[in-house]
Design an enzyme around this catalytic site. Structure first.
Site, mmCIF file in Angstrom:
data_model
loop_
_atom_site.group_PDB
_atom_site.id
_atom_site.type_symbol
_atom_site.label_atom_id
_atom_site.label_comp_id
_atom_site.label_asym_id
_atom_site.label_seq_id
_atom_site.Cartn_x
_atom_site.Cartn_y
_atom_site.Cartn_z
ATOM 1 N N LEU A 242 0.567 7.988 -17.756
ATOM 2 C CA LEU A 242 0.034 8.178 -18.735
ATOM 3 C C LEU A 242 -1.399 7.704 -18.702
ATOM 4 O O LEU A 242 -1.433 6.744 -18.434
ATOM 5 C CB LEU A 242 0.661 8.118 -20.184
ATOM 6 C CG LEU A 242 2.263 8.802 -20.313
ATOM 7 C CD1 LEU A 242 2.754 8.307 -21.618
ATOM 8 C CD2 LEU A 242 1.988 10.407 -20.332
ATOM 9 N N ASP A 243 -2.262 8.434 -19.260
ATOM 10 C CA ASP A 243 -3.624 7.576 -19.587
ATOM 11 C C ASP A 243 -3.200 6.222 -20.441
ATOM 12 O O ASP A 243 -2.419 6.253 -21.060
ATOM 13 C CB ASP A 243 -4.639 8.513 -20.394
ATOM 14 C CG ASP A 243 -5.065 9.606 -19.439
ATOM 15 O OD1 ASP A 243 -4.783 9.826 -18.496
ATOM 16 O OD2 ASP A 243 -5.832 10.322 -20.112
ATOM 17 N N ARG A 244 -4.013 5.220 -19.999
ATOM 18 C CA ARG A 244 -3.966 3.940 -20.841
ATOM 19 C C ARG A 244 -4.076 4.430 -22.294
ATOM 20 O O ARG A 244 -2.996 3.854 -23.143
ATOM 21 C CB ARG A 244 -4.943 3.006 -20.504
ATOM 22 C CG ARG A 244 -5.059 1.663 -21.171
ATOM 23 C CD ARG A 244 -6.107 0.833 -20.730
ATOM 24 N NE ARG A 244 -7.325 1.339 -21.190
ATOM 25 C CZ ARG A 244 -7.751 0.917 -22.562
ATOM 26 N NH1 ARG A 244 -7.190 0.095 -23.264
ATOM 27 N NH2 ARG A 244 -8.975 1.426 -22.829
ATOM 28 N N ARG A 342 -7.115 17.205 -22.455
ATOM 29 C CA ARG A 342 -8.376 16.533 -22.887
ATOM 30 C C ARG A 342 -9.581 17.581 -22.530
ATOM 31 O O ARG A 342 -10.501 17.918 -23.364
ATOM 32 C CB ARG A 342 -8.591 15.200 -22.663
ATOM 33 C CG ARG A 342 -7.501 14.177 -22.987
ATOM 34 C CD ARG A 342 -7.714 12.961 -22.336
ATOM 35 N NE ARG A 342 -8.707 12.219 -22.509
ATOM 36 C CZ ARG A 342 -9.210 11.128 -21.825
ATOM 37 N NH1 ARG A 342 -8.409 10.728 -21.031
ATOM 38 N NH2 ARG A 342 -10.236 10.324 -22.444
ATOM 39 N N ASP A 432 -4.696 7.484 -13.875
ATOM 40 C CA ASP A 432 -4.598 8.376 -15.078
ATOM 41 C C ASP A 432 -5.242 7.856 -16.217
ATOM 42 O O ASP A 432 -5.626 8.390 -17.171
ATOM 43 C CB ASP A 432 -3.202 8.443 -15.511
ATOM 44 C CG ASP A 432 -2.475 9.367 -14.461
ATOM 45 O OD1 ASP A 432 -3.104 10.221 -13.859
ATOM 46 O OD2 ASP A 432 -1.270 9.302 -14.478
#
Length: 555
Positions: A242-244, A342, A432
């Site tokens: 997952l993105d941070r 996004r 990511d």
């Protein structure tokens, strides 16, 4: 990053192999005798040649080339053995590494005491034969040449873990190691919650702001390190990321077999994924499907856009609630492109409310709606993204972005840096998403330091203590972890000044950094549900997804 070893012998051996195949398979006339391999002999027609004549006609090629080839093979084998030995000495995820530092809680943040760390990389082909000081002065511009000269002379910058002179010329297979004083970026102190755990898999609810795995300026402040240090869950295999800044479901395999199985299910689109986000504006009713292809504009800084040249992908959206200015939207990505949700929301004109990257006028007056990025070329977009980051201490660059001054200026694809990341343009990045969050704020009450300021700061005696904020974090917000990764005396929050090491040559020891604000630690995107063949996991929803949520409520 491990470099290819003895590329030339590999190429020559491959070339020889192709010649062998040609000789065996080519239906044409035989090659002249001198073009054959060293061990080959001229074929003899037994029907027309007597044994004695045949003996006289037999032509032997000199054995010298054969000897040379054997020497090359021996050298190749030797190089491989040396590489294996050097790789075995490189620091990995061992108990010793987990224990090299500890956490403390402060201002609602999980912080890591500064510690010494060794960055390593193998010599790149173009460096071979060049002086080590010349390479660092030219390609690693975080410090002036005098600083690298000092590191070489004091033995903190070594070759094959041995001290070398500053005029040492690099060889194939040399392992460079640089010891740095490392300062990690703070993350939220919200705990990682275990959603499910058995002998095959661990499922957690990841808080926003914590990257999944070590990247850039994050190591101990990552999910894999926290799980190892505080839950004794070691050697986990990452199934997805997952993105941070994204929170939610994160799956790890406890065995290689299980990880491969789950990865295969995701790759084959057997896994249904549901995300929740809060977007800007009142989202349309009904099911909205976006099938716009997505192109990676730059892997270097980790940014994408809708483009006919991109890869096919599909996301469906459905509004769950709205408050007149924002909407909570259910997102179902049917493919798994980088930043897919996004980018598609940006294209539709309903970007995630606090997306620091895709909800920004750097994409033009319409902020990328319908693919309109203000007529900018990719190069102009990348340039403006970097400039805005520098001007606004912007946090949008994701953590596979590679615009660190500590990276070689010619190696955009490298994922391993020899040097530390603390004077980078963006401080660093992750695939990511591991946007830097310290973030890249300039020193408090001080101008941004130039790249060659380390020596100046030393001469002006401007060394300052690592900033320690007075406010302590609440145990209600951040309960103490289960194990000793955070020492029991600090469970109520606060920094133990006796554990703060200061290095006179460390840039970050000389400046104060502001703590990231709570709004910098979260993006309103949450991995809510994952469902695959025979399994299903779900997390609780974050506060910002409530129907009665107000932007003043949250953090």
């Amino acid at each position: 990053m491990v470099q290819p070893l003895n590329c030339l012998p590999h190429q020559e051996l491959n070339h020889l192999s192709s010649i062998n195949l040609y000789l065996l398979r080519s239906p044409g006339p035989p090659l002249p005798a001198m073009e054959l391999l060293p061990s080959a002999e001229v074929p003899i027609n037994k029907k027309t040649t007597s044994p004695r004549d045949a003996e006289n006609l037999k032509i032997k090629v000199p054995e010298k080339r054969k000897t040379d080839d054997n020497d090359q093979i021996k050298e190749l084998k030797k190089a491989k053995l040396e590489t294996k030995a050097l790789k075995a000495k490189r620091p990995g995820f061992t108990d010793e590494r987990y224990q090299e530092t500890s956490y403390y809680m402060e201002n609602g943040l999980r912080k890591v005491y500064p510690y010494y760390f060794t960055f390593t990389t193998f010599t790149k082909g173009r460096w071979v034969g060049e002086k080590i000081l010349d390479i660092f002065s030219r390609e690693f511009r975080a410090h002036p040449a005098e600083e690298y000269e000092r590191c070489i002379q004091t033995g903190t910058l070594t070759v094959n873990f041995e001290k070398v002179p500053i005029d040492y010329r690099l060889k194939h297979n040399d392992l460079l190691a640089n010891i740095v004083h490392r300062h990690e970026v703070p993350v939220t102190c919200q705990p990682i919650k275990i959603v499910h755990m058995d002998e095959d898999i661990v499922v957690v609810n990841k808080p926003a702001s914590i990257p999944v795995h070590p990247c850039g300026r994050y190591r101990h402040n990552t999910v894999v390190f926290i799980l190892a240090k505080e839950f004794n869950l070691k050697n986990l295999r990452t199934i997805h990321r997952l993105d941070r800044l994204t929170s939610g479901l994160l799956l790890f395999g406890r065995s290689p077999k299980k990880a491969r199985q789950m990865e295969q299910q995701i790759r084959n689109r057997q896994v249904e994924k549901e995300y929740i986000c809060r977007v800007e504006g009142v989202f349309p009713d009904g099911i909205v499907e976006c099938k716009e292809p997505i192109e990676v504009v730059s892997y270097k800084i980790g940014v994408c856009k809708v483009s006919p040249k991109g890869k096919d992908c599909t996301t469906t959206f459905q509004k769950l609630s709205q408050n007149g200015t924002t909407s909570v939207v259910l997102c179902k990505p049917l493919t798994g492109r980088m930043h897919q949700i996004r980018v598609h929301l940006q294209y539709l004109g309903y970007p995630i409310l606090n997306d620091p990257l895709y909800n920004h006028e750097v994409f033009g007056p319409l902020k990328g709606r319908s693919g309109d990025i203000g007529g900018k070329s990719d190069e102009e977009l990348i340039r403006d993204l970097i400039n805005i980051h520098n001007a606004e201490n912007w946090l949008g660059i994701d953590c596979d972005s590679d615009i660190s001054m500590f990276k070689s200026t010619k190696d955009e694809a490298d994922r391993e840096s020899l040097s530390s990341e603390h004077t980078s343009v963006v401080h660093h990045s992750d695939d990511d998403g591991c946007a830097n969050s310290r973030e890249t704020t300039p020193p408090c009450n001080e101008p941004q330091q130039p790249e060659n300021s380390v020596k100046l700061l030393e001469t002006t005696n401007a060394v300052k203590e690592y900033q320690v904020a007075a406010q302590k974090s609440s145990t209600e917000i951040c309960p103490a972890p289960a194990l000793d990764a955070v020492e029991s005396p600090l469970s109520g929050g606060g920094c133990n000044a006796g554990k703060v090491t200061v290095d006179e040559h460390c840039y970050e020891c000389k400046v104060h950094y502001r703590d990231p604000k709570s709004k910098d630690l979260i993006m309103y995107l949450h991995a809510w549900k994952y469902k695959g063949p025979g399994w299903e996991y779900e997390t609780e929803l974050p506060n910002w997804a409530r129907n009665d949520w107000d932007h003043l409520d949250s953090a």
